[in-house]
Design an enzyme around this catalytic site. Structure first.
Site, PDB file in Angstrom:
ATOM      1  N   HIS A  72       0.844  -1.193   0.000  1.00  0.00           N
ATOM      2  CA  HIS A  72       0.000   0.000   0.000  1.00  0.00           C
ATOM      3  C   HIS A  72       0.880   1.244   0.000  1.00  0.00           C
ATOM      4  O   HIS A  72       1.665   1.454   0.928  1.00  0.00           O
ATOM      5  CB  HIS A  72      -0.928   0.014   1.236  1.00  0.00           C
ATOM      6  CG  HIS A  72      -2.183  -0.771   1.041  1.00  0.00           C
ATOM      7  ND1 HIS A  72      -3.387  -0.389   1.568  1.00  0.00           N
ATOM      8  CD2 HIS A  72      -2.418  -1.921   0.359  1.00  0.00           C
ATOM      9  CE1 HIS A  72      -4.332  -1.255   1.198  1.00  0.00           C
ATOM     10  NE2 HIS A  72      -3.757  -2.211   0.481  1.00  0.00           N
ATOM     11  N   TYR A 200      -9.152   6.173   7.203  1.00  0.00           N
ATOM     12  CA  TYR A 200      -9.311   6.516   8.616  1.00  0.00           C
ATOM     13  C   TYR A 200     -10.281   7.694   8.670  1.00  0.00           C
ATOM     14  O   TYR A 200     -10.018   8.731   8.061  1.00  0.00           O
ATOM     15  CB  TYR A 200      -7.983   6.963   9.231  1.00  0.00           C
ATOM     16  CG  TYR A 200      -6.947   5.871   9.389  1.00  0.00           C
ATOM     17  CD1 TYR A 200      -6.149   5.474   8.319  1.00  0.00           C
ATOM     18  CD2 TYR A 200      -6.767   5.240  10.611  1.00  0.00           C
ATOM     19  CE1 TYR A 200      -5.189   4.476   8.469  1.00  0.00           C
ATOM     20  CE2 TYR A 200      -5.807   4.240  10.784  1.00  0.00           C
ATOM     21  CZ  TYR A 200      -5.032   3.872   9.695  1.00  0.00           C
ATOM     22  OH  TYR A 200      -4.083   2.883   9.847  1.00  0.00           O
ATOM     23  N   PRO A 292      -4.443   0.985  18.609  1.00  0.00           N
ATOM     24  CA  PRO A 292      -4.172   0.446  17.266  1.00  0.00           C
ATOM     25  C   PRO A 292      -4.283   1.470  16.129  1.00  0.00           C
ATOM     26  O   PRO A 292      -3.972   1.170  14.993  1.00  0.00           O
ATOM     27  CB  PRO A 292      -5.203  -0.667  17.105  1.00  0.00           C
ATOM     28  CG  PRO A 292      -6.225  -0.434  18.137  1.00  0.00           C
ATOM     29  CD  PRO A 292      -5.598   0.346  19.232  1.00  0.00           C
ATOM     30  N   LYS A 296       0.770   0.194  15.060  1.00  0.00           N
ATOM     31  CA  LYS A 296       2.139   0.064  15.560  1.00  0.00           C
ATOM     32  C   LYS A 296       2.373  -1.158  16.448  1.00  0.00           C
ATOM     33  O   LYS A 296       3.510  -1.591  16.614  1.00  0.00           O
ATOM     34  CB  LYS A 296       2.492   1.311  16.380  1.00  0.00           C
ATOM     35  CG  LYS A 296       2.628   2.564  15.545  1.00  0.00           C
ATOM     36  CD  LYS A 296       3.826   2.492  14.623  1.00  0.00           C
ATOM     37  CE  LYS A 296       3.655   3.365  13.386  1.00  0.00           C
ATOM     38  NZ  LYS A 296       3.963   2.666  12.148  1.00  0.00           N
ATOM     39  N   TYR A 383       4.066   6.627  10.067  1.00  0.00           N
ATOM     40  CA  TYR A 383       3.170   5.530   9.694  1.00  0.00           C
ATOM     41  C   TYR A 383       3.946   4.383   9.044  1.00  0.00           C
ATOM     42  O   TYR A 383       3.709   3.219   9.358  1.00  0.00           O
ATOM     43  CB  TYR A 383       2.076   6.040   8.739  1.00  0.00           C
ATOM     44  CG  TYR A 383       0.926   5.064   8.550  1.00  0.00           C
ATOM     45  CD1 TYR A 383       0.934   4.143   7.508  1.00  0.00           C
ATOM     46  CD2 TYR A 383      -0.156   5.049   9.428  1.00  0.00           C
ATOM     47  CE1 TYR A 383      -0.112   3.233   7.333  1.00  0.00           C
ATOM     48  CE2 TYR A 383      -1.210   4.143   9.260  1.00  0.00           C
ATOM     49  CZ  TYR A 383      -1.166   3.246   8.212  1.00  0.00           C
ATOM     50  OH  TYR A 383      -2.204   2.338   8.044  1.00  0.00           O
TER      51      TYR A 383
HETATM   52  P1  FAS Z   1       0.469 -11.183  22.090  1.00  0.00           P
HETATM   53  O1  FAS Z   1      -0.484 -10.727  23.153  1.00  0.00           O
HETATM   54  O2  FAS Z   1       0.016 -11.249  20.677  1.00  0.00           O
HETATM   55  O3  FAS Z   1       1.010 -12.642  22.427  1.00  0.00           O
HETATM   56  C1  FAS Z   1       1.348 -12.985  23.762  1.00  0.00           C
HETATM   57  C2  FAS Z   1       1.217 -14.497  23.887  1.00  0.00           C
HETATM   58  O4  FAS Z   1       1.617 -14.861  25.215  1.00  0.00           O
HETATM   59  C3  FAS Z   1      -0.206 -14.977  23.701  1.00  0.00           C
HETATM   60  O5  FAS Z   1      -0.243 -16.056  22.805  1.00  0.00           O
HETATM   61  C4  FAS Z   1      -0.639 -15.381  25.103  1.00  0.00           C
HETATM   62  O6  FAS Z   1      -1.543 -16.478  25.098  1.00  0.00           O
HETATM   63  C5  FAS Z   1       0.688 -15.787  25.730  1.00  0.00           C
HETATM   64  N1  FAS Z   1       0.685 -15.701  27.201  1.00  0.00           N
HETATM   65  C6  FAS Z   1       0.087 -14.776  27.979  1.00  0.00           C
HETATM   66  N2  FAS Z   1       0.297 -15.056  29.277  1.00  0.00           N
HETATM   67  C7  FAS Z   1       1.062 -16.194  29.316  1.00  0.00           C
HETATM   68  C8  FAS Z   1       1.603 -16.984  30.365  1.00  0.00           C
HETATM   69  N3  FAS Z   1       1.407 -16.664  31.629  1.00  0.00           N
HETATM   70  N4  FAS Z   1       2.326 -18.078  30.036  1.00  0.00           N
HETATM   71  C9  FAS Z   1       2.544 -18.396  28.727  1.00  0.00           C
HETATM   72  N5  FAS Z   1       2.046 -17.694  27.688  1.00  0.00           N
HETATM   73  C10 FAS Z   1       1.313 -16.611  27.994  1.00  0.00           C
HETATM   74  N6  FAS Z   1      -1.842  -4.022  16.571  1.00  0.00           N
HETATM   75  C11 FAS Z   1      -1.790  -3.428  15.361  1.00  0.00           C
HETATM   76  O7  FAS Z   1      -0.696  -3.071  14.899  1.00  0.00           O
HETATM   77  N7  FAS Z   1      -2.959  -3.226  14.630  1.00  0.00           N
HETATM   78  C12 FAS Z   1      -4.181  -3.660  15.096  1.00  0.00           C
HETATM   79  O8  FAS Z   1      -5.188  -3.499  14.430  1.00  0.00           O
HETATM   80  C13 FAS Z   1      -4.264  -4.296  16.346  1.00  0.00           C
HETATM   81  N8  FAS Z   1      -5.464  -4.762  16.823  1.00  0.00           N
HETATM   82  C14 FAS Z   1      -5.505  -5.358  18.059  1.00  0.00           C
HETATM   83  C15 FAS Z   1      -6.716  -5.847  18.601  1.00  0.00           C
HETATM   84  C16 FAS Z   1      -6.751  -6.453  19.870  1.00  0.00           C
HETATM   85  C17 FAS Z   1      -8.057  -6.980  20.425  1.00  0.00           C
HETATM   86  C18 FAS Z   1      -5.572  -6.555  20.629  1.00  0.00           C
HETATM   87  C19 FAS Z   1      -5.601  -7.145  22.025  1.00  0.00           C
HETATM   88  C20 FAS Z   1      -4.375  -6.068  20.105  1.00  0.00           C
HETATM   89  C21 FAS Z   1      -4.329  -5.489  18.819  1.00  0.00           C
HETATM   90  N9  FAS Z   1      -3.139  -5.036  18.270  1.00  0.00           N
HETATM   91  C22 FAS Z   1      -3.063  -4.451  17.052  1.00  0.00           C
HETATM   92  C23 FAS Z   1      -1.934  -5.183  18.968  1.00  0.00           C
HETATM   93  C24 FAS Z   1      -1.467  -6.609  18.734  1.00  0.00           C
HETATM   94  O9  FAS Z   1      -1.368  -6.875  17.374  1.00  0.00           O
HETATM   95  C25 FAS Z   1      -0.153  -6.761  19.478  1.00  0.00           C
HETATM   96  O10 FAS Z   1       0.676  -5.633  19.278  1.00  0.00           O
HETATM   97  C26 FAS Z   1       0.591  -8.001  19.101  1.00  0.00           C
HETATM   98  O11 FAS Z   1      -0.260  -9.103  19.261  1.00  0.00           O
HETATM   99  C27 FAS Z   1       1.804  -8.076  20.003  1.00  0.00           C
HETATM  100  O12 FAS Z   1       2.328  -9.336  19.905  1.00  0.00           O
HETATM  101  P2  FAS Z   1       2.961 -10.038  21.213  1.00  0.00           P
HETATM  102  O13 FAS Z   1       3.859  -9.075  21.893  1.00  0.00           O
HETATM  103  O14 FAS Z   1       3.478 -11.335  20.725  1.00  0.00           O
HETATM  104  O15 FAS Z   1       1.746 -10.230  22.233  1.00  0.00           O
HETATM  105  C1  PHB Z   2      -6.430  -3.670  10.673  1.00  0.00           C
HETATM  106  O1  PHB Z   2      -6.576  -3.919   9.461  1.00  0.00           O
HETATM  107  O2  PHB Z   2      -6.756  -4.486  11.579  1.00  0.00           O
HETATM  108  C2  PHB Z   2      -5.845  -2.334  11.075  1.00  0.00           C
HETATM  109  C3  PHB Z   2      -5.208  -1.570  10.112  1.00  0.00           C
HETATM  110  C4  PHB Z   2      -4.667  -0.332  10.469  1.00  0.00           C
HETATM  111  C5  PHB Z   2      -4.782   0.096  11.788  1.00  0.00           C
HETATM  112  C6  PHB Z   2      -5.414  -0.691  12.755  1.00  0.00           C
HETATM  113  C7  PHB Z   2      -5.945  -1.920  12.395  1.00  0.00           C
HETATM  114  O3  PHB Z   2      -4.272   1.319  12.129  1.00  0.00           O
END
Ligand code: FAS
Ligand code: PHB
Length: 390
Positions: A72, A200, A292, A296, A383
């Site tokens: 993109h 956005y 989000p 990032k 971005y």
């Molecule tokens: P994660 O939370 O992905 O992974 C951590 C892992 O550790 C999980 O599998 C969990 O089960 C495990 N864990 C937890 N406790 C534990 C324990 N006690 N023992 C063993 N394992 C354990 N980011 C974006 O850039 N764009 C988005 O649109 C976006 N949307 C999101 C929506 C939601 C609902 C959430 C919660 C986050 C979103 N994020 C988004 C942020 C997300 O993408 C995170 O930045 C990303 O998952 C980070 O990855 P990890 O650091 O690996 O953490």
């Molecule tokens: C998504 O596609 O989930 C998404 C993309 C851009 C953002 C947040 C979420 O800033």
């Protein structure tokens, strides 16, 4: 059981760290509390910075991404009915790639399995031990007995609600937090996106994001009250509200269909400092959270583990300079992403206390963006992702 690096958490941070360490010849084991199916079932991020794409390629996990990822060159901002395209390629010479976090996780899991690396799923009562000593370990329960993994280092990649940061002694960390007074209601649908690029949107009804996963799969978000409940949002109610908030010509293009996933996510900014305690290193959401809006979260996690993998490999090469500077170097980039994500969220969302003056300030900021290449460049370079720490 013994290894060189024990990784807690099999999300993108833990899996990518494991792949990068393996490539550097550093043995590692991942201990994850959930099943692989549960981890794969999470619908999260959608936009990858080039830094993340490069790290996945370095880890040998970018084949499908190269085929299916969507480059993109820009995205759109819309304020009420005015639209502004931010031309990332022209302003920065770089682009982002649309490729869902679910697919990144799937690719990383497949790579780990094919490489024969050990991942313990569905581990109970996971606990890091002895992080401030010379012989740290991770223990857990499974199959009715305790297991122990001795390691040289522990990587806490267990997300915001994980055990690693929580297990540190009082006073070991300083934390900084801002909880936003709204959430994001997200819907995934097998319908064609309303636009080729992300939109956005900001307006008096609140924030909107029109995103995608592929030319046939859309991802939409609506700002919603913190106390909102999924039960209040039928598919029809969601589509009707999305139509009200999208710019008119995009709304006219909207193809609706059944939601295949629907969720409400809270928004917060959070940083824990330092990202190291003895032989425990924190990475990804275990150390920091961003709203989000700026896409990032996943990208910061990737940058953390790209740096941590290099630092740990240097340790086994005889130098501790890397691990001694990991936290400061990671945080320097984290805080800049925290600022951007907070700024973008503040610009695009309606807060309870925004008021008439606040709404004028948001509109003035948007009008300034429309009139200034410098302002657009500042947005664009954040971005696409700031350079990794030198
Ligand atoms: P994660 O939370 O992905 O992974 C951590 C892992 O550790 C999980 O599998 C969990 O089960 C495990 N864990 C937890 N406790 C534990 C324990 N006690 N023992 C063993 N394992 C354990 N980011 C974006 O850039 N764009 C988005 O649109 C976006 N949307 C999101 C929506 C939601 C609902 C959430 C919660 C986050 C979103 N994020 C988004 C942020 C997300 O993408 C995170 O930045 C990303 O998952 C980070 O990855 P990890 O650091 O690996 O953490
Ligand atoms: C998504 O596609 O989930 C998404 C993309 C851009 C953002 C947040 C979420 O800033």
């Amino acid at each position: 059981m013994r290894t060189q690096v024990a990784i807690v958490g099999a999300g993108p941070a833990g899996l990518l760290l494991g792949a990068l360490l393996h490539r550097a010849g550093v043995a590692n084991v991942i201990v994850e509390q959930r099943s692989a199916e549960h981890v794969l079932g999470r619908i999260r991020a959608g936009v990858l910075e080039q830094v993340t794409v490069d790290l996945l390629r370095e880890a040998g996990v970018a084949a499908r991404l190269a085929e299916q990822g969507l480059p993109h060159d820009g995205f759109e901002l819309s304020f009420d009915a005015t639209r502004l395209r931010i031309d990332l390629q022209a302003l920065t010479g770089r682009h982002v790639t649309v490729y869902g976090q679910t697919e990144v996780t799937r690719d990383l899991m497949a790579h780990r399995r094919d490489a024969g690396l050990t991942t313990v799923y569905a581990a109970e009562q996971v606990q890091p031990q002895g992080c401030d000593g010379a012989r740290p370990a991770v223990t857990w329960r499974q199959g009715g007995r305790e297991h122990r993994l001795q390691a040289d280092f522990i990587a806490g990649c267990d997300g915001f609600h994980g055990v690693c940061r929580a297990s540190l002694p009082a006073g070991a960390l300083s934390t900084f937090e801002k909880v936003y007074p709204f959430g994001w209601l997200g819907v995934l649908s097998d319908t064609p996106p309303v636009s080729r690029e992300l939109i956005y949107g900001a307006g008096e009804r609140g924030f909107t994001l029109a995103s995608m996963r592929s030319p046939t799969r859309s991802r939409y978000y609506l700002q919603c009250p913190l106390d909102d409940r999924l039960q209040a949002w039928s598919d029809d109610a969601f589509w009707a509200e999305l139509k009200r908030r999208l710019p008119p010509d995009a709304a006219a293009q909207l193809v609706t269909g059944p939601s295949i996933e629907k969720s409400i996510a809270p928004l917060r900014s959070f940083v824990a400092e330092p990202m190291r305690f003895g032989r425990l290193f924190l990475a990804g959401d275990a150390a920091h959270i961003v709203p989000p809006t700026g896409a990032k979260g996943l990208n910061l996690a990737a940058a953390d583990v790209g740096l941590l993998a290099r630092c740990l490999a240097e340790h086994y090469g005889g130098s501790d300079a890397g691990i001694d500077h990991y936290s400061a170097r990671a945080l320097a980039r984290v805080w800049k992403a925290e600022r951007f994500s907070w700024w973008f969220t503040s610009l695009m969302h309606r807060f309870p206390d925004t008021g008439a003056f606040g709404a004028r300030m948001q509109r003035a900021e948007f009008d300034y963006l429309c009139s200034s290449a410098a302002a657009q460049t500042a947005l664009a370079e954040n971005y696409v992702g700031l350079p990794l720490a030198g």
